[in-house]
Each structure stands twice: as C-alpha cells, then as structure tokens.
Design a protein around this motif. Structure first.
Motif, PDB file in Angstrom:
ATOM      1  N   SER A  14       0.835  -1.197   0.000  1.00  0.00           N
ATOM      2  CA  SER A  14       0.000   0.000   0.000  1.00  0.00           C
ATOM      3  C   SER A  14       0.871   1.249   0.000  1.00  0.00           C
ATOM      4  N   HIS A  47       0.370  -5.905  -8.665  1.00  0.00           N
ATOM      5  CA  HIS A  47      -1.032  -5.514  -8.429  1.00  0.00           C
ATOM      6  C   HIS A  47      -1.207  -3.998  -8.412  1.00  0.00           C
ATOM      7  N   ILE A  49      -2.365  -0.349 -10.191  1.00  0.00           N
ATOM      8  CA  ILE A  49      -3.450   0.157 -11.022  1.00  0.00           C
ATOM      9  C   ILE A  49      -2.920   1.288 -11.876  1.00  0.00           C
ATOM     10  N   THR A  77      -0.905   1.790  -5.977  1.00  0.00           N
ATOM     11  CA  THR A  77      -1.636   0.761  -5.254  1.00  0.00           C
ATOM     12  C   THR A  77      -3.093   1.196  -5.096  1.00  0.00           C
ATOM     13  N   ASP A  78      -3.944   0.224  -4.797  1.00  0.00           N
ATOM     14  CA  ASP A  78      -5.388   0.460  -4.733  1.00  0.00           C
ATOM     15  C   ASP A  78      -5.769   1.548  -3.729  1.00  0.00           C
ATOM     16  N   HIS A  81      -5.187   4.875  -5.380  1.00  0.00           N
ATOM     17  CA  HIS A  81      -5.993   5.071  -6.590  1.00  0.00           C
ATOM     18  C   HIS A  81      -7.371   5.638  -6.273  1.00  0.00           C
ATOM     19  N   LYS A  82      -7.928   5.256  -5.148  1.00  0.00           N
ATOM     20  CA  LYS A  82      -9.267   5.718  -4.759  1.00  0.00           C
ATOM     21  C   LYS A  82      -9.332   7.237  -4.609  1.00  0.00           C
TER      22      LYS A  82
END
Length: 120
Positions: A14, A47, A49, A77-78, A81-82
């Motif tokens: 993360s 993993h 994005i 990382t996710d 990205h949010k």
C-alpha cells in the motif's frame, strides 16, 4: 541502441505511487499495438493500477514525425488510486512533453505513535 537493463523491484502492498516517462506501449494504456510488455508485466505482478485513462490527451509530441504518443504513465496501489486524479496540462515552453498533474484528495488520519514497550 542497447537493450536496457532491468532491476527487479517489489513494491509495498500500500501507499505506493510511481510516475514517469516509461517509453512503453501497451493496449492497456491506449496504444493500438503492444510493443513492450515489461512494464505491463511488472504492473500485473505487483497488483498496481494504471491511473491513466485511454481517453486522456497525448503527453508527448514527436517533432520529427509530427505525431503524438502517451509514454507518461502513473501506476499506484489500490489505496491511493481511490483518491487520485490525473490531468494532462497544456504544453509549457519548448518542451515536447505536456506536464501531468497528479492530485491526491481526501485526508488520512495518521496512526497514533506507538511507543516501544519492554517486559524484562
């Protein structure tokens, strides 16, 4: 031109963002043909994005060929990205690259400081 040497990089789970001129083409980021899969493979293995949107305007103008491309990528990382947006800005000065603005919105609450504890 010699082949580039690659260093294997394992990214954290993360809080990771990488951006730059990757000089790589993939259908994943808006190209018609795949010419280099190294970056895309690394992205998949970690993993990550892709922040870029295939509909984003080109970021590079090739003066010699009078063409445009999109070599400037941002991967994250996710959790980042949010809250991340990407905007391609107007060309500055004599550069053939257009600047890209990455904006992280929202706030995060810092975790409380943990003091070391010892049991003797």
């Amino acid at each position: 031109m010699d082949e580039a040497e690659y260093i294997e990089v394992k990214v954290p789970e993360s809080g990771f963002l990488i951006a730059g001129d990757f000089n790589s083409q993939s259908q994943s980021w808006g190209y018609i043909l795949d010419k280099r899969e190294d970056i895309e493979t690394w992205q998949d293995e970690n993993h990550l994005i892709l922040v870029n949107d295939p509909t984003d305007p080109p970021t590079l103008y090739l003066r010699r060929w009078h063409t445009t491309t999109k070599p400037d990528l941002a991967l994250c990382t996710d959790d980042i990205h949010k809250n991340l947006s990407r905007t391609v800005l107007d060309q500055l000065g004599g550069s053939n690259h257009r600047p890209v603005l990455l904006t992280i919105t929202g706030s995060t609450t810092p975790e409380p400081l943990q003091h070391a504890r010892w049991n003797h």
